[in-house]
Design an enzyme around this catalytic site. Structure first.
Site, short mmCIF file in Angstrom:
data_model
loop_
_atom_site.label_atom_id
_atom_site.label_comp_id
_atom_site.label_asym_id
_atom_site.label_seq_id
_atom_site.Cartn_x
_atom_site.Cartn_y
_atom_site.Cartn_z
N SER A 154 0.99 -1.06 0.16
CA SER A 154 0.12 -0.03 -0.26
C SER A 154 0.75 1.47 -0.08
O SER A 154 1.89 1.49 0.58
CB SER A 154 -1.01 0.04 1.22
OG SER A 154 -1.37 1.37 1.41
N TYR A 163 -1.12 -0.07 10.00
CA TYR A 163 -1.26 -0.72 8.68
C TYR A 163 -0.07 -0.69 7.85
O TYR A 163 0.33 -1.54 7.43
CB TYR A 163 -2.65 -0.11 8.19
CG TYR A 163 -2.69 -0.63 6.89
CD1 TYR A 163 -3.36 -1.76 6.72
CD2 TYR A 163 -2.75 0.21 5.82
CE1 TYR A 163 -3.85 -2.10 5.29
CE2 TYR A 163 -2.98 -0.24 4.32
CZ TYR A 163 -3.62 -1.43 4.21
OH TYR A 163 -4.09 -1.84 3.23
N LYS A 202 2.30 -3.46 6.38
CA LYS A 202 2.44 -3.83 4.97
C LYS A 202 4.09 -3.70 4.53
O LYS A 202 4.54 -4.40 4.04
CB LYS A 202 1.62 -2.70 4.12
CG LYS A 202 0.05 -2.90 4.20
CD LYS A 202 0.02 -4.25 3.27
CE LYS A 202 -1.66 -4.45 3.18
NZ LYS A 202 -2.11 -5.65 2.78
#
Lengths: 305, 305
Positions: free
Chosen positions: A105, A133, A137
């Site tokens: 991402s 997050y 990732k």
């Protein structure tokens, strides 16, 4: 024959990827000739299977999303970090060197006092995630690169932009409103926008996201160009320009269905992500950004009819 | 009162750090006033304790080293990744926001076709590890930064250079020969050099490594300057220059005790690490590289007498 596994296969991107694979009926892996699909397995909300049953390619899309991971740190560590480690270990145990496509991402990027975000990020920008997050990732990218270096699997990491217009119900991604402020007014329903109209964002349509994932699976090692992640191309736009395109596609005044309710937590996450991307490796692979937001709305309307 | 825990406390750097702490008798944490030490706990070859017993500062030095992790991937994942995750989780469970100093490594850096190593690395260089050890250290940095952002602990990551001259027996680090080619001839014993004489290396003495670890524990948040890792200063030298310094310190001809036995695996790892470092954040913190290799040999001789 190609045996395909998609984690997060019941999700928005996963189910669309599965439909495209089934429609095509074949897949040419890592520069090889197109092979008919023997099996497509969709996995969701479950730990990775110890035996991936001879998979040739695994698309690892399953993840807890950005705002969920901020609200529940342990969920993110479990769903994004430990499950990814377990999946890669299961792929290694196959001993067949499968292709593993990992959806990373743009949230791996971020700015801090000691490392301000550059005006434009590219394949050489230092990731500096400002969310759990994004951290998880980025760790997935690093694990995938090392598993690839060791010859345990053939890893391909792609960094997706904010994917919009997502169909269906909102999810817990901080970026979810970038879809709802379009999808809901198009259907005559109200939507909430938690950030200011001048907020810039790096977007891609669902179609361009699938292009990136399939390109990752099918490119030869030489064309792919290395073990580090490929940042996908983005359309840079603003919330105001998205709403202008909405009004052109729907009717003047559709934007009045949007309620402006600032959410500092969402605004902080969104502001930490880059809005401008120079995606040179992706462009060399033939991938392109969406030309404008109107065309993204047009695809959404054609598909939701 | 300060309660100190050192993982890897029986090791070369850990035991030296413990001796310095005990000699000083006090520690000023994160910019605070110097507080007397109430307890110093050394942990080694064991999982992190579930209850760190009210520790104020944890120095996490324990690690499986570079060549071990290349030879045994699972060992590195367990000792460097999972044990680090467990330690950080245990620190979070304390709910006292302890200072956690994490010893990372210049092995986080590396070059690949798509991201060649720059001539000089600095605090802004994209880490691109080319070993499992470097990958695991870099993941530890990312986890520490996110735990710090969440307010679970106050993390400080420092990237150590190759630390030499290590006393005692060789360990399984690929960089171990940088110590043995000095230590063994000084004692009249033979040593093996697995790389060419013109190989460049970024070194630091044990004393400068301890300086960096203590600076990480004691600097205020403002002075430390962010959640990302601080690359420590390095002396750049060559194997040939190290041997010239050895001959000046010992006697002409001491270099003849070195057997040149190329080892491609060690040479690959060593060549993947940067040799030239610009350590601006560390310099602003008052940290300095060793002035020359002769002074490093001098310290080793003074300490081993």
């Amino acid at each position: 024959m190609a045996n395909v596994v998609v984690t997060g296969g019941a999700g928005f991107v996963g189910s669309r990827l599965a439909r495209e694979l089934l429609a095509a009926g074949s897949l040419g892996l890592a520069g090889g000739a197109a092979a008919p699909l023997s099996r497509v397995t969709l996995i969701d909300r479950s730990p990775p299977p110890a035996d991936l049953a001879g998979a040739d390619v695994i698309f690892h899309l399953a993840a807890a999303v950005s705002a969920e991971c901020e609200a529940d740190f342990d969920l993110g560590m479990r769903a994004n970090l430990r499950a990814t480690e377990s999946l890669f270990a299961a792929c290694r145990a196959l001993a067949t060197n499968p292709v593993v496509v990992f959806s990373s991402s743009l949230a791996v990027f971020g700015g801090s006092a000691e490392h301000p975000l550059p005006a434009v990020v590219d394949d050489h920008t230092l990731p500096n995630p400002q969310s759990s997050y994004g951290t998880q990732k980025f760790i997935g990218e690093q694990l995938l690169a090392d598993y690839t270096r060791k010859g345990f699997l053939r890893g391909r990491a792609v960094r997706l932009m904010t994917v919009t217009v997502r169909p269906g119900r909102p999810n817990a991604a901080a970026s979810g409103f970038f879809s709802s402020i379009i999808r809901e007014p198009l259907a005559g329903r109200r939507a909430v926008c938690p950030v200011g109209a001048q907020t810039e964002v790096a977007l891609m349509s669902p179609a361009r996201a699938i292009d990136g994932l399939l390109c990752a699976a099918t490119s030869s090692d030489e064309a792919w160009g290395g073990r580090t992640a490929v940042t996908l191309p983005a359309l840079t736009t603003t919330v105001a320009d998205m709403i202008a395109a909405l009004e052109r596609a729907a009717r003047p005044g559709a934007g009045a269905l949007i309620d402006w309710v600032p959410d500092p937590q969402v605004a902080r996450l969104v502001a930490s992500w880059p809005a401008r991307v120079r995606a040179r490796r992706a462009e060399r692979l033939g991938l392109a950004p969406d030309p404008d937001f109107g065309s993204i709305i047009g695809m959404h309307l054609a598909e939701s009819r």
